[in-house]
Structure formats: C-alpha cells, structure tokens
Design a protein around this motif. Sequence first.
Motif, PDB file in Angstrom:
ATOM      1  N   ALA A 140       5.550  17.224 -68.147  1.00 58.56           N
ATOM      2  CA  ALA A 140       5.637  17.840 -69.671  1.00 58.56           C
ATOM      3  C   ALA A 140       4.441  18.207 -70.249  1.00 58.56           C
ATOM      4  O   ALA A 140       4.262  19.041 -71.210  1.00 58.56           O
ATOM      5  CB  ALA A 140       6.278  16.566 -70.530  1.00 58.56           C
ATOM      6  N   ALA A 141       3.197  17.538 -70.090  1.00 56.88           N
ATOM      7  CA  ALA A 141       1.873  17.795 -70.450  1.00 56.88           C
ATOM      8  C   ALA A 141       1.583  19.200 -69.992  1.00 56.88           C
ATOM      9  O   ALA A 141       1.030  19.849 -70.983  1.00 56.88           O
ATOM     10  CB  ALA A 141       1.023  16.684 -70.181  1.00 56.88           C
ATOM     11  N   ILE A 143       3.454  21.706 -69.184  1.00 58.47           N
ATOM     12  CA  ILE A 143       4.357  22.720 -69.847  1.00 58.47           C
ATOM     13  C   ILE A 143       3.939  23.023 -71.215  1.00 58.47           C
ATOM     14  O   ILE A 143       3.598  24.065 -71.785  1.00 58.47           O
ATOM     15  CB  ILE A 143       5.770  22.462 -69.733  1.00 58.47           C
ATOM     16  N   HIS A 144       3.539  21.961 -72.009  1.00 67.18           N
ATOM     17  CA  HIS A 144       3.209  22.063 -73.318  1.00 67.18           C
ATOM     18  C   HIS A 144       1.842  22.631 -73.655  1.00 67.18           C
ATOM     19  O   HIS A 144       1.494  23.448 -74.370  1.00 67.18           O
ATOM     20  CB  HIS A 144       2.963  20.313 -73.989  1.00 67.18           C
ATOM     21  N   ALA A 145       0.832  22.476 -72.468  1.00 65.84           N
ATOM     22  CA  ALA A 145      -0.565  23.080 -72.447  1.00 65.84           C
ATOM     23  C   ALA A 145      -0.254  24.520 -72.335  1.00 65.84           C
ATOM     24  O   ALA A 145      -0.954  25.196 -72.759  1.00 65.84           O
ATOM     25  CB  ALA A 145      -1.612  22.424 -71.692  1.00 65.84           C
ATOM     26  N   THR A 146       0.566  24.837 -71.309  1.00 62.71           N
ATOM     27  CA  THR A 146       0.831  26.397 -71.155  1.00 62.71           C
ATOM     28  C   THR A 146       1.415  26.998 -71.994  1.00 62.71           C
ATOM     29  O   THR A 146       1.016  28.110 -72.436  1.00 62.71           O
ATOM     30  CB  THR A 146       1.751  26.218 -69.732  1.00 62.71           C
ATOM     31  N   GLN A 147       2.344  26.265 -72.830  1.00 60.89           N
ATOM     32  CA  GLN A 147       3.028  27.128 -74.209  1.00 60.89           C
ATOM     33  C   GLN A 147       1.878  27.150 -74.976  1.00 60.89           C
ATOM     34  O   GLN A 147       1.887  28.466 -75.874  1.00 60.89           O
ATOM     35  CB  GLN A 147       4.106  26.201 -74.677  1.00 60.89           C
ATOM     36  N   LYS A 148       1.094  26.181 -75.384  1.00 56.41           N
ATOM     37  CA  LYS A 148       0.173  26.337 -76.401  1.00 56.41           C
ATOM     38  C   LYS A 148      -0.960  27.294 -75.834  1.00 56.41           C
ATOM     39  O   LYS A 148      -1.412  27.906 -76.848  1.00 56.41           O
ATOM     40  CB  LYS A 148      -0.669  24.850 -76.258  1.00 56.41           C
TER      41      LYS A 148
END
Length: 190
Positions: A140-141, A143-148
């Motif tokens: 999840a971390a 995926i969140h960093a990739t989207q950011k």
Amino acid sequence: MKQSIILVAICALGVSQADVSHLHLGTTPEPHAPANPYVFSYQAGRAPGHVDRQHTEVSDGSGVIRGAFSYVDPKNEVRTVQYVADEHGFHPQLSHQLEDSAAVKAAKRKHLDAYNRIAQEHANHTPGQVAIAHAPRGSAAVIHATQKHLSAFERIAAEHAAIGAQQEAQRLALAAQSEHSEYENGQYHP
C-alpha cells in the motif's frame, strides 16, 4: 603514546629518504634490479607494557616474502596469521578456525533457501514466457508513493508545457513586433 609518535617519526623519516630511482617519467624503463633482502618486526599495545599485536616479515630478495602477525580479538584470544606473498599472490594461514554465529548461520540458511527457490522458478520458466504470476506486487505504501510521484510528474509536465507555450508566444510576438517596426521605418530588407 610516546611509542606511536616515535614510530610515526621513523616512518616519516624513512618516506622522506625513500629511493625513487625506479620512477622514470617519459623515459625507457630500465630492467629491475633484484629486490633487497630485509627483515622487520614490531610489537605494540594499547597500554604501557602490554603487547596485544605484533608483526614480523622477512624477504630474502628473491621476491618471496614470509611473515606473521598476531592480535588479540574481541574475545581476548590471540589470533595469528602466517603468510607467504609471492608471484602468485598472498597466501594466509590462520591459526584458528572462524565459526559463524547463530545469526550468521540462520541468515546463510535463509539466503540459500531463497536462492534455491528462485533457481527452481527460473528452471521452470520457458524462454519468451512472461512470468506475470511471479511479478512483485507493491505494498500500500509503494502504491501510494507511486501515485504521488505520477501526480507530481504530471503537474510538473503541465507547468513546463505552459511555460514553453508562454515563451513561444512571447517569441512570436517579439518577432512580429520587430518585423512591423522594420516596415514602418522603411528598413525592410528581404
């Protein structure tokens, strides 16, 4: 401390009087003379009168060097390494057998298990086949960093495009103004 200062002073004196005749910059190298035989030995310690390391080395001038050094390890055991250095390299012989700790043994086992598992997966993989089932999945971390990251990338790309368009519009306006002023002054020369 006093012994260390004397040893450093002797080493500095030896370096300042070192033979550099073998250095020939821009000239044809001369054949090497045989090495000079030598013997050295020293002992040192962290406390006065206490020796916790020593080193002895002998060369007979033939290019073979034999020596030994000893030290006290963290378990307060004396460790000795005897060695021979010759044209084939440095060959140490330890006076003790090194043994892995429990943590190192466990890490080696874990690494070997992972290595064997991956080797088996690769052995079963046919060339040209895409191994989607074994592709890493992001947490999840991640995926969140990739989207950011992608969001920031898109925002910056849009800003750069806007700046580029603005600069191009300014360039065209300046070119048009310059062309117009040349017509007014009667200075147009195609």
